[in-house]
Motif scaffolding. Structure first.
Motif, PDB file in Angstrom:
ATOM      1  N   LYS B  83     -36.621   2.098 104.736  1.00 22.49           N
ATOM      2  CA  LYS B  83     -37.057   3.019 105.227  1.00 22.49           C
ATOM      3  C   LYS B  83     -36.675   3.499 105.669  1.00 22.49           C
ATOM      4  O   LYS B  83     -37.679   3.889 107.104  1.00 22.49           O
ATOM      5  CB  LYS B  83     -39.316   2.548 105.510  1.00 22.49           C
ATOM      6  N   GLY B  84     -36.046   4.503 105.870  1.00 21.00           N
ATOM      7  CA  GLY B  84     -35.372   5.238 106.051  1.00 21.00           C
ATOM      8  C   GLY B  84     -34.934   4.186 108.207  1.00 21.00           C
ATOM      9  O   GLY B  84     -34.562   5.625 108.656  1.00 21.00           O
ATOM     10  N   LYS B  85     -34.231   3.544 107.982  1.00 15.97           N
ATOM     11  CA  LYS B  85     -33.869   3.092 109.739  1.00 15.97           C
ATOM     12  C   LYS B  85     -32.142   2.951 109.538  1.00 15.97           C
ATOM     13  O   LYS B  85     -31.598   2.722 107.933  1.00 15.97           O
ATOM     14  CB  LYS B  85     -33.980   1.624 109.239  1.00 15.97           C
ATOM     15  N   GLY B  90     -25.326   3.170 112.770  1.00 20.83           N
ATOM     16  CA  GLY B  90     -26.306   4.509 112.399  1.00 20.83           C
ATOM     17  C   GLY B  90     -25.998   5.134 110.932  1.00 20.83           C
ATOM     18  O   GLY B  90     -27.140   5.450 110.482  1.00 20.83           O
ATOM     19  N   ILE B  91     -25.764   4.243 110.840  1.00 25.07           N
ATOM     20  CA  ILE B  91     -25.354   4.427 108.918  1.00 25.07           C
ATOM     21  C   ILE B  91     -26.683   3.941 108.623  1.00 25.07           C
ATOM     22  O   ILE B  91     -27.624   3.271 109.188  1.00 25.07           O
ATOM     23  CB  ILE B  91     -24.567   3.663 108.153  1.00 25.07           C
ATOM     24  N   LYS B  92     -27.426   5.366 107.770  1.00 23.40           N
ATOM     25  CA  LYS B  92     -28.408   5.251 106.535  1.00 23.40           C
ATOM     26  C   LYS B  92     -27.905   4.966 105.843  1.00 23.40           C
ATOM     27  O   LYS B  92     -27.387   4.087 104.538  1.00 23.40           O
ATOM     28  CB  LYS B  92     -29.494   6.596 107.131  1.00 23.40           C
ATOM     29  N   MET B  93     -29.368   4.346 104.250  1.00 23.35           N
ATOM     30  CA  MET B  93     -29.552   4.048 102.992  1.00 23.35           C
ATOM     31  C   MET B  93     -28.653   4.289 102.398  1.00 23.35           C
ATOM     32  O   MET B  93     -28.103   3.656 101.564  1.00 23.35           O
ATOM     33  CB  MET B  93     -30.998   3.617 102.590  1.00 23.35           C
ATOM     34  N   ASP B  94     -29.020   5.851 102.144  1.00 29.37           N
ATOM     35  CA  ASP B  94     -28.349   6.462 101.308  1.00 29.37           C
ATOM     36  C   ASP B  94     -26.252   6.459 101.872  1.00 29.37           C
ATOM     37  O   ASP B  94     -25.944   5.930 100.526  1.00 29.37           O
ATOM     38  CB  ASP B  94     -28.697   7.651 100.810  1.00 29.37           C
ATOM     39  N   ALA B  95     -25.994   6.616 102.150  1.00 31.54           N
ATOM     40  CA  ALA B  95     -25.139   6.332 102.963  1.00 31.54           C
ATOM     41  C   ALA B  95     -24.409   5.392 102.285  1.00 31.54           C
ATOM     42  O   ALA B  95     -23.083   4.788 101.995  1.00 31.54           O
ATOM     43  CB  ALA B  95     -24.268   6.872 104.506  1.00 31.54           C
ATOM     44  N   GLY B 181     -18.458   3.784 111.148  1.00 28.85           N
ATOM     45  CA  GLY B 181     -17.510   4.427 112.016  1.00 28.85           C
ATOM     46  C   GLY B 181     -17.020   5.912 111.601  1.00 28.85           C
ATOM     47  O   GLY B 181     -16.920   6.551 112.193  1.00 28.85           O
ATOM     48  N   GLN B 182     -16.316   5.652 110.313  1.00 32.18           N
ATOM     49  CA  GLN B 182     -16.004   6.788 109.528  1.00 32.18           C
ATOM     50  C   GLN B 182     -17.010   7.627 108.684  1.00 32.18           C
ATOM     51  O   GLN B 182     -17.824   8.001 109.739  1.00 32.18           O
ATOM     52  CB  GLN B 182     -14.482   6.673 108.591  1.00 32.18           C
ATOM     53  N   GLU B 183     -17.020   7.699 107.719  1.00 32.00           N
ATOM     54  CA  GLU B 183     -17.454   8.233 106.610  1.00 32.00           C
ATOM     55  C   GLU B 183     -18.768   7.954 107.327  1.00 32.00           C
ATOM     56  O   GLU B 183     -20.016   7.276 107.008  1.00 32.00           O
ATOM     57  CB  GLU B 183     -16.996   8.897 105.340  1.00 32.00           C
TER      58      GLU B 183
END
Lengths: 180, 780
Positions: B83-85, B90-95, B181-183
């Motif tokens: 849910k957006g955490k 710093g990465i999010k679920m979509d990435a 930490g890259q893309e």
């Protein structure tokens, strides 16, 4: 088999798991409280759902004014048993729209706030529910009324035999009737 | 840049201090002569085609289907991404999902690249760098993917080394971008996924054209012969060598040894998976057992006397399975050593003795000549002793085994297709094996049921025994992989494809992870053949298509010609033959439409997206390789449909047909932006049923450039399939009809009524492109 564990062994969910719903009356309450529910019936509907139960589910949707959408090409079978009022759309296309707050729905009145799923292959439904769990708009909820626990739904029934499940669905219908 | 090494050879040089003989000096690389000018993107970096990818991804947005709520790739984690955490990095679920897709595609691309490198190195060592890449006199455009992507026109096997250098470097960059930490942007990850796929097609093309040229495989022959296929084809009275995997070189050396020693009629060589495809391209006696799903089944019959594995889709427990039937295992690839002792440098007779005596369960042998000799000698020595193992359990034994079933249901919960195994066992213990036999048709033979079974039942073996009659009748024919599509064929059909008069090219590719059995694939292939689509197949899908017969006992390969033409069925070959399919689309743009090819990726992909009605159906896609193969098609503008299990690839690439703003192109004649409708509507789609897949495939063949006649033909098939399976008219026809002339005459009244309901208006038919620079005359 434990009641509230994923039906397929390796489909381990979490940390965010479906709220298990033991009582049909609670399910009725969830459906009743939705402003714009929609019932989505997958390609396995006629393989797993007895006709009496199918008619109960259709009755439930009528009781709360929910549109019925069928996926995977079961349209013809619906018509064969005399059910005419339903929409159809491929499941992935539908799920993609359900996550879009801008989507106007089938009736043009806006997106839905509760999607009720039944009749899907376990893993296919599992993944769609996962997509919706993570990427649906605030306030959107999913309810799995399959005869097994679907951990990525917001609410899910539990693993049960078909007879017990049919009875459970029937009780949802009765509960909605009582409270109308 | 395309380069050539400059080599000086000196036979003999006498100086005051020494005499040098056979001196060879390489002075790096020099520019290669090629009449076609170099295009804008030779050897593109991981961002060179980002602009194109963004255009695609603007239309076809990812819909992620996370397999897991967590990221567990570094020691910050596990991190909860629900849910957006955000994760600790710093990465999010979509990435994170697109990152996993990229990892899968890197694995796939690296696998084919490793395979290609191994073949090229081997061929250079055996035959020299100057071995010509001759694909026959009807294939001048021998390497469309390589030329398009790298700008290199390879003439010899040695030239392919430069191509692989580039691909390997790019895969390293892609893999690096998945590091913590890259893309971090999902769309940039997706662009890199496309890059991995494009590289994969280059690497596969390297592998296949090298082996075609070196081993004289069929060179685009539409009449390539028919090979035997199925579990029932093996002569069990002969010693049997089973080869499994994807890299055919060890198998070739087995066949060569048999030929050289006059044993070719004495020993059976049969294969599983793509090695089987490729060995039949080399040798007319070799036989194909089937796709990967047949591996456990065939081994459990006890028939193989020795098993030789090379690389890729091989069961990782193959050593245990081989040991169960007392068949030694020879591993012949550095990539899959299976824990076996390295016997590469040991004398043949010592290795044979150790394997025949059972002192060792298997051996790693990396010398191909030795593999051929050891495998043959072991098979011949062991075959008489192994006769007692060449049998399935008796019916009585199956019934007795079924009595040990506890009805716990763990097997069904473990089964990917949730097959009702407990029900079949309950019937079996009463003496009725019919349900077990029925499940055989739907089982992918992964063996997860056996692993889950507390009673250790041999469920796969029980199914095979219960289906013994069916198994013995598994005698089919498949056309041998023909390799490239001929330039002449492209000239013949290019116009009809681009104008839409041939309704489309449907490519059945990928693995055998079918949700409802392989017959679905055959039904789909037959449907499109009857409708005069060009049907192409490769890999396990190509085998499955051959595994069913009509009432007259003929397979589709016997019923339909092998040309690249309407209503024909082309088997290009193994997994690494897939670039002949993408290559055919590229060739249409180049040979038919005269679009510049060399290092001109974006223009060619734009051409394919807007003009070439091709769709891939990977109905049983399972592997990481299948993921990268698909992503290579996406970047080229070819949509791919997968079966239900394909949803596990974690994301779809979906268009939204009602969002009109997403479906504009430039008219290359005027520069004006023109609405063309949702064509093709999706780039990656997991269908629930075969009916949905067929309707979707017919729809996805529509392209912006279709002529009115072509669009009418394509609409006819779409509407006809929709009506047949869904019982009514589709509700989106108005989006695909541009002019009244698009309407199929036989459906005119019905369609006009639909159009009227939707308030339809005529639209233009442009010369479509998504690339502004391709506009020839700009509007004032």
């Amino acid at each position: 088999m434990m009641k509230f564990e994923p039906y397929q062994t390796a489909e381990i969910p979490g940390p965010l798991k479906a709220i298990p719903v033991e009582r049909p009356q609670t399910v009725a309450g969830i459906i009743r409280n939705a402003k714009r529910p929609i019932v989505i019936m997958g390609s396995k509907t006629f393989d797993v759902v007895p006709e009496k139960t199918l008619r109960d589910i259709i009755q439930i949707s009528k009781q709360v004014g929910a549109e019925i959408v069928v996926t995977g090409g079961i349209n013809k079978k619906f018509e064969e048993i005399g059910i005419k009022e339903f929409k159809s759309m491929p499941a992935m296309e539908l799920a993609d729209r359900l996550r879009d707050p801008e989507w106007k729905g089938f009736d043009g009145k806006g997106n839905y706030d509760l999607a009720i799923f039944v009749g899907f292959r376990y893993y296919y439904g599992w993944l769609i529910l996962s997509g919706l769990k993570h990427f649906s708009p605030e306030g959107f909820k999913t309810l799995s009324i399959e005869p097994y626990y679907q951990p990525h739904a917001t609410f899910s029934l539990y693993n049960m035999k078909i007879d017990a499940w049919s009875n459970y669905i029937s009780l949802i219908k009765e509960s909605l009737k009582e409270k109308r | 840049m395309p380069r050539k090494s400059l080599t000086f050879k000196i036979g003999e040089l006498k100086t005051d201090i020494a005499t040098l003989k056979n001196l060879e000096i390489s002075l790096g690389r020099v520019e290669e002569e090629w009449e076609e000018p170099l295009g804008p993107t030779p050897m593109p970096s991981i961002t060179s085609l980002r602009r194109w990818d963004y255009k695609l991804l603007q239309r076809y947005k990812p819909f992620y289907l996370p397999f897991c709520d967590l990221c567990c790739l570094c020691t910050f984690g596990k991190c909860d991404l629900t849910k957006g955490k955000k994760g600790a990095c710093g990465i999010k679920m979509d990435a994170q999902q697109s990152r996993i897709v990229l990892l899968a595609c890197c694995i796939g691309a690296a696998t084919h690249t490793g395979h290609a490198r191994e073949i090229v190195e081997f061929l250079v060592e055996r035959f020299g760098r100057d071995l010509p890449l001759d694909l026959g006199d009807q294939v001048d455009l021998e390497a469309p993917n390589i030329r398009l992507v790298t700008g290199i026109k390879p003439r010899t096997v040695g030239d392919l080394e430069d191509v692989l250098d580039y691909v390997e470097e790019q895969i390293a960059h892609l893999l690096a971008s998945t590091h913590t930490g890259q893309e971090g942007d999902p769309i940039d990850f997706e662009s890199k996924v496309f890059h991995a796929g494009m590289l994969d097609h280059v690497a596969m093309e390297v592998a296949d054209i090298a082996q075609i040229a070196a081993f004289n495989f069929p060179k685009g022959d539409p009449n390539a012969r028919l090979a035997q296929l199925g579990l029932g084809i093996v002569d069990i009275n002969k010693p049997v060598i089973l080869v499994i995997g994807h890299n055919v070189i060890p198998s070739i050396y087995i066949v060569d040894y048999l030929n050289e020693t006059g044993l070719k009629d004495e020993v059976e060589v049969c294969g599983l998976c793509c090695t089987a495809h490729d060995i039949t391209r080399y040798n007319d006696r070799a036989k194909i057992i089937g796709p990967i799903s047949w591996e456990l089944r065939f081994i459990r019959t006890g028939v193989p006397d020795v098993i030789v594995v090379d690389e890729q889709c091989i069961r990782t427990d193959v050593l245990d399975e081989a040991a169960k039937i007392h068949a030694p295992l020879i591993a012949a690839s550095e990539k899959a050593c299976r824990g076996l002792p390295d016997r590469t440098y040991d004398p043949v007779e010592e290795i044979v003795e150790d394997l025949v005596s059972g002192r060792q369960k298997g051996a790693l042998i990396l010398d191909m000549d030795k593999v051929g000799e050891v495998a043959t000698k072991v098979a011949i020595r062991l075959a008489p002793e192994r006769k007692k193992f060449k049998a399935l359990p008796s019916t009585e034994e199956v019934i007795e085994e079924a009595k040990r079933c506890l009805q716990c249901g763990f097997c069904q919960k473990a089964c990917p297709n949730s097959l009702p195994i407990p029900e079949a066992m309950a019937m079996a213990k009463e003496g009725d094996l019919s349900k077990l036999a029925e499940l055989y048709d739907y089982c992918i033979a992964c063996g997860r049921c056996e692993s889950a079974c507390p009673s250790k039942l041999n469920i796969i073996t029980m199914m095979v025994k219960s289906s013994e009659k069916k198994v013995k009748n598994e005698i089919f024919k498949v056309r041998v992989g023909r390799g490239p599509i001929l330039d002449t064929e492209i000239r013949d059909v290019g116009r009809s494809i681009v104008l839409g008069e041939i309704p489309g090219i449907i490519a059945f590719v990928g693995c055998a992870n079918y949700a409802d059995g392989g017959t679905e694939l055959v039904e789909m292939a037959e449907e499109f053949l009857k409708r005069k689509y060009i049907v192409v197949a490769s890999g396990c899908a190509a085998m499955t298509i051959g595994m069913y017969k009509n009432d007259e006992g003929k397979t589709l390969y016997e019923l339909y010609p092998g040309n690249f033409d309407a209503g024909c069925l082309v088997n290009v070959g193994s997994c690494v033959s897939n670039p002949h399919i993408s290559g055919a689309a590229i060739k249409i743009a180049n040979i038919f439409a005269k679009r510049p090819l060399r290092a001109n990726y974006m223009e060619i992909a734009d051409y394919v997206l807007n003009r070439v009605g091709a769709v891939g159906i990977a109905w049983g896609a399972m592997s990481q390789k299948a993921a990268s193969i698909a992503s290579g098609f996406w970047r080229l503008g070819v949509p791919v449909i997968v079966g239900p299990h394909g949803a596990k690839y974690r994301r779809m690439l979906l268009g939204r047909k009602e969002k009109r703003e997403n479906w504009y192109v430039y008219d290359a004649r005027t520069g004006k932006k023109v609405y063309v409708g949702p064509v093709p509507e999706h780039l990656f789609y997991a269908a629930e049923t075969k009916e949905e897949a067929m309707i979707m495939a017919a729809k996805l063949c529509m392209r912006a450039n279709d002529t009115t006649k072509g669009r009418a033909i394509k609409l006819t098939h779409y509407i006809d399939l929709y009506k047949r399976f869904y019982g009514k008219m589709p509700d989106d026809i108005h989006l695909f009809v541009r002019r009244l002339a698009d309407i199929p005459i036989t459906m005119k009244d019905e369609i006009l009524a639909e159009l009227e309901k939707k308030g339809w208006k005529e639209t233009e038919i442009p010369d479509p492109t998504l690339i502004e620079e391709l506009v020839r005359v700009k509007e004032e």
